[in-house]
Scaffold this motif. Structure first.
Motif, mmCIF file in Angstrom:
data_model
loop_
_atom_site.group_PDB
_atom_site.id
_atom_site.type_symbol
_atom_site.label_atom_id
_atom_site.label_comp_id
_atom_site.label_asym_id
_atom_site.label_seq_id
_atom_site.Cartn_x
_atom_site.Cartn_y
_atom_site.Cartn_z
ATOM 1 N N GLU A 95 0.817 -1.220 0.000
ATOM 2 C CA GLU A 95 0.000 0.000 0.000
ATOM 3 C C GLU A 95 0.846 1.265 0.000
ATOM 4 O OE1 GLU A 95 -3.233 0.260 2.751
ATOM 5 O OE2 GLU A 95 -3.569 -1.902 2.718
ATOM 6 N N LEU A 96 1.805 1.361 0.910
ATOM 7 C CA LEU A 96 2.637 2.565 0.984
ATOM 8 C C LEU A 96 3.495 2.746 -0.266
ATOM 9 C CD1 LEU A 96 3.859 5.024 2.335
ATOM 10 C CD2 LEU A 96 5.326 3.497 3.669
ATOM 11 N N PRO A 97 4.232 1.714 -0.715
ATOM 12 C CA PRO A 97 5.030 1.915 -1.939
ATOM 13 C C PRO A 97 4.182 2.297 -3.157
ATOM 14 C CG PRO A 97 5.740 -0.071 -0.796
ATOM 15 C CD PRO A 97 4.475 0.378 -0.130
ATOM 16 N N LEU A 98 2.987 1.706 -3.284
ATOM 17 C CA LEU A 98 2.132 2.058 -4.415
ATOM 18 C C LEU A 98 1.627 3.495 -4.308
ATOM 19 C CD1 LEU A 98 0.135 -1.254 -4.879
ATOM 20 C CD2 LEU A 98 1.660 -0.202 -6.560
ATOM 21 N N ALA A 99 1.310 3.934 -3.096
ATOM 22 C CA ALA A 99 0.906 5.334 -2.906
ATOM 23 C C ALA A 99 2.042 6.271 -3.291
ATOM 24 C CB ALA A 99 0.474 5.566 -1.462
ATOM 25 N N VAL A 100 3.253 5.905 -2.901
ATOM 26 C CA VAL A 100 4.423 6.707 -3.278
ATOM 27 C C VAL A 100 4.593 6.707 -4.792
ATOM 28 C CG1 VAL A 100 6.949 6.812 -3.163
ATOM 29 C CG2 VAL A 100 5.624 6.411 -1.081
ATOM 30 N N GLY A 101 4.478 5.530 -5.400
ATOM 31 C CA GLY A 101 4.680 5.413 -6.836
ATOM 32 C C GLY A 101 3.678 6.207 -7.650
ATOM 33 N N HIS A 113 5.064 9.939 -7.740
ATOM 34 C CA HIS A 113 6.493 10.190 -7.875
ATOM 35 C C HIS A 113 6.773 11.590 -8.423
ATOM 36 C CE1 HIS A 113 8.693 6.046 -7.696
ATOM 37 N NE2 HIS A 113 8.645 6.661 -6.534
ATOM 38 N N ARG A 114 5.982 12.024 -9.371
ATOM 39 C CA ARG A 114 6.243 13.346 -9.955
ATOM 40 C C ARG A 114 6.056 14.449 -8.910
ATOM 41 N NH1 ARG A 114 3.601 14.898 -15.638
ATOM 42 N NH2 ARG A 114 5.054 13.215 -16.173
ATOM 43 N N THR A 115 5.003 14.355 -8.121
ATOM 44 C CA THR A 115 4.759 15.361 -7.081
ATOM 45 C C THR A 115 5.857 15.325 -6.026
ATOM 46 O OG1 THR A 115 2.373 15.164 -7.428
ATOM 47 C CG2 THR A 115 3.103 16.171 -5.367
ATOM 48 N N LEU A 116 6.280 14.133 -5.631
ATOM 49 C CA LEU A 116 7.368 14.014 -4.663
ATOM 50 C C LEU A 116 8.664 14.576 -5.246
ATOM 51 C CD1 LEU A 116 6.630 10.419 -3.296
ATOM 52 C CD2 LEU A 116 6.038 12.599 -2.252
ATOM 53 N N ILE A 162 16.302 14.345 6.594
ATOM 54 C CA ILE A 162 15.997 15.305 5.533
ATOM 55 C C ILE A 162 15.161 14.651 4.430
ATOM 56 C CG2 ILE A 162 16.976 16.811 3.781
ATOM 57 C CD1 ILE A 162 17.273 17.821 6.649
ATOM 58 N N SER A 163 15.490 13.404 4.093
ATOM 59 C CA SER A 163 14.689 12.700 3.087
ATOM 60 C C SER A 163 13.236 12.598 3.525
ATOM 61 C CB SER A 163 15.255 11.300 2.842
ATOM 62 O OG SER A 163 16.568 11.363 2.328
ATOM 63 N N ALA A 164 13.026 12.294 4.811
ATOM 64 C CA ALA A 164 11.661 12.144 5.316
ATOM 65 C C ALA A 164 10.921 13.478 5.332
ATOM 66 C CB ALA A 164 11.680 11.527 6.713
ATOM 67 N N TRP A 178 15.883 2.835 -2.731
ATOM 68 C CA TRP A 178 15.222 1.583 -3.084
ATOM 69 C C TRP A 178 13.745 1.617 -2.708
ATOM 70 C CZ3 TRP A 178 13.059 -2.082 0.367
ATOM 71 C CH2 TRP A 178 12.543 -3.225 -0.271
ATOM 72 N N TYR A 179 13.417 1.948 -1.462
ATOM 73 C CA TYR A 179 12.044 1.802 -0.981
ATOM 74 C C TYR A 179 11.111 2.866 -1.539
ATOM 75 C CZ TYR A 179 8.157 0.808 2.153
ATOM 76 O OH TYR A 179 6.917 0.480 2.657
ATOM 77 N N PHE A 180 11.634 4.057 -1.809
ATOM 78 C CA PHE A 180 10.764 5.139 -2.240
ATOM 79 C C PHE A 180 10.876 5.454 -3.735
ATOM 80 C CE2 PHE A 180 11.017 5.833 2.327
ATOM 81 C CZ PHE A 180 9.686 6.088 2.637
#
Length: 319
Positions: free
Chosen positions: A84-90, A93-96, A219-221, A300-302
């Motif tokens: 769930e979390l990785p798919l939400a991130v994926g 990706h452009r916004t992040l 900082i990444s977080a 890797w994870y994000f």
């Protein structure tokens, strides 16, 4: 789009979804995602239409098919972190990525301001911190500020503060992303002026090898929390074919997932800052290994893992 055109384009698909059983759980999830999109469109443009009522009923049937006899307790926690979390991130990706660009611009602005104004660092960091650090530089231990508090209290204080800042950065996205942008501005300027201060005093390398032991995760977080805030804020600014309320619900749902997923990262970053960063005498190779390992995990994870999941399952994920 006129309702008749909308109906003509999709009626065959809906009838197939209603009469033909799905080939497997992946197809069932895909059908559900497509139907919810169609339902949201119909609710926006034809709220009182029989088409909307039909789609609502059909979507309800698929929802029941997905969740009936589903055991939530055992696998829910694992499924959140694994899918769930990785798919939400994926999905965002452009916004992040834009959140990262904005943060880097503000960081550069902070460094540039410190370069042209000697008093700027004191405005941002405070006189006490600057004076203490100057004394530590003269004593040959520029990073001694991290030894000023015992390990456990420092860990708890830093973790709680960082989680608070991150959640605020996310939550302020409700202000059409302006509040989130301000938080990224505040943290970016602070980081830029902070690092330029050490560069100006000739101790940039020791500062990098020390600060980024915990700073890589921290900082990444913060940047990811900013991205989560932009996801929610942009759902209000750019609802697309959805109603603003429906768009906001979707954006807020994904934003909350990303924000919650950052809490363990802040806990680990706080642990590193409280228990590890204070050892300024550690070998440079060990510092580089910790920093590199943290960066590799974030990458890797994000970045990589969400892309792999989306290629394999699409946005719906495994059921």
């Amino acid at each position: 789009m006129r309702e008749a055109v909308f109906l003509r384009q999709n009626e065959a698909k809906w009838r197939r979804f209603e009469t033909e059983p799905p080939a497997g759980p992946d197809e069932l999830a895909t059908r559900f995602v497509e139907l919810t999109d169609d339902l949201a469109f119909a609710q926006t443009f034809y709220p009182n239409s029989p088409t909307t009522q039909y789609l609502n009923a059909l979507t309800g049937k698929l929802h029941q098919a997905i969740y009936k006899n589903k055991k939530e307790a055992s696998g829910r926690f694992k499924r959140f972190w694994q899918h769930e979390l990785p798919l939400a991130v994926g999905r965002h990706h452009r916004t992040l990525g834009w959140a990262l660009v904005v943060f880097l611009v503000f960081t550069a602005l902070g460094a540039l301001s410190a370069a042209y104004d000697d008093t700027f660092v004191r405005v941002v960091l405070g006189d006490d911190y600057v004076n203490t650090t100057l004394d530590n530089i003269e004593k040959g231990d520029p990073m001694a500020v991290y030894k000023g508090m015992s390990e456990a209290p420092m860990f708890l204080f830093i973790t709680i503060n960082n989680v608070r800042v991150a959640l605020m950065t996310f939550a302020l996205g409700v202000s059409f992303s302006l509040g989130t942008a301000y938080m990224l501005f505040k943290n970016g300027v602070m980081l830029g002026s902070f690092q330029y201060f050490f560069y100006q005093k000739g101790v940039l390398l020791p500062s990098l090898l020390t600060i980024w032991i915990h700073g890589t995760l921290e900082i990444s977080a913060i940047v990811l929390a900013g991205g989560a805030g932009f996801v929610m804020g942009n759902s209000l600014l750019f609802p697309g074919t959805y109603s603003r309320a429906a768009s906001f619900r979707r954006g807020a749902r994904d934003g909350v997932k990303i924000a919650i997923g950052l809490v363990p990262i802040f806990i680990l970053a706080g642990f590193l800052e409280g228990f590890v960063t204070r050892h300024t005498e550690m070998p440079a190779a060990l510092s580089v290994a910790i920093i590199g390992g943290s960066a590799a995990f974030i990458g890797w994870y994000f970045i990589l893992y969400p892309r792999q999941l989306r290629l394999r399952f699409g946005d719906g994920g495994p059921v």
